[in-house]
Design a protein around this motif. Sequence first.
Motif, mmCIF file in Angstrom:
data_model
loop_
_atom_site.group_PDB
_atom_site.id
_atom_site.type_symbol
_atom_site.label_atom_id
_atom_site.label_comp_id
_atom_site.label_asym_id
_atom_site.label_seq_id
_atom_site.Cartn_x
_atom_site.Cartn_y
_atom_site.Cartn_z
ATOM 1 N N HIS A 22 -9.021 14.794 3.473
ATOM 2 C CA HIS A 22 -8.185 13.598 3.642
ATOM 3 C C HIS A 22 -8.084 13.304 5.132
ATOM 4 N N ILE A 81 -5.773 -1.442 2.945
ATOM 5 C CA ILE A 81 -5.892 -0.986 1.558
ATOM 6 C C ILE A 81 -5.958 -2.160 0.587
ATOM 7 N N ARG A 86 -11.353 -4.082 0.257
ATOM 8 C CA ARG A 86 -11.867 -4.662 -0.987
ATOM 9 C C ARG A 86 -12.918 -5.742 -0.741
ATOM 10 N N LEU A 104 -13.484 4.976 3.250
ATOM 11 C CA LEU A 104 -13.234 5.335 1.859
ATOM 12 C C LEU A 104 -11.801 5.831 1.695
ATOM 13 N N ASN A 108 -8.753 4.108 -0.516
ATOM 14 C CA ASN A 108 -8.120 4.752 -1.672
ATOM 15 C C ASN A 108 -6.712 5.250 -1.374
ATOM 16 N N LEU A 113 -10.210 13.693 -1.541
ATOM 17 C CA LEU A 113 -11.446 13.687 -2.320
ATOM 18 C C LEU A 113 -12.338 14.830 -1.879
ATOM 19 N N GLU A 117 -17.091 13.996 -4.913
ATOM 20 C CA GLU A 117 -16.513 12.700 -5.277
ATOM 21 C C GLU A 117 -16.936 11.624 -4.276
ATOM 22 N N ARG A 121 -19.211 7.862 -4.620
ATOM 23 C CA ARG A 121 -18.721 6.564 -4.137
ATOM 24 C C ARG A 121 -19.527 6.005 -2.981
#
Length: 148
Positions: A22, A81, A86, A104, A108, A113, A117, A121
């Motif tokens: 993280h 975010i 997006r 990433l 999120n 992650l 994972e 992505r």
Amino acid sequence: MNSPGAEKARQLVRPTVDTKFHIDSAWWERSDREMEVYLLGQLCPEHRAAYADMDAGSKIDVVDAETAEVRQVPGIQHTLITHCARQPGYVTPQTALVNAVFRLFLANGNVPLTPREMEQRLGKPAATILRTLSSPRVYKGIRPFVED
């Protein structure tokens, strides 16, 4: 902020492709770096212009959709975010690995992650992600996640 025990545990972790990572905000504080200033560069062009005259450290109230808990978060982080992350092209195959991982986590909400994972992505090999993130150098505060 992480406790001294969590920091000690993090130093003892030998990361694997199943280790969660993280963005460690405490790393930014200890490194005497301002994350909000760096986040300005992660905004989409529309919001980069909008934040040009705003305080990047200003906070806004956000309601957690699952718990209904109200918490204050940096407005720039919320914008990243809910909008910028997006946008098409926010992370592309050409995005440098560390930037792609950082973006990433921004997208999120900094939910930890594993490299496996992240591979799904980002389309980058988990082993490469692991090698990069587990090197002695800490990139953009991305570190193994250790619960307090």
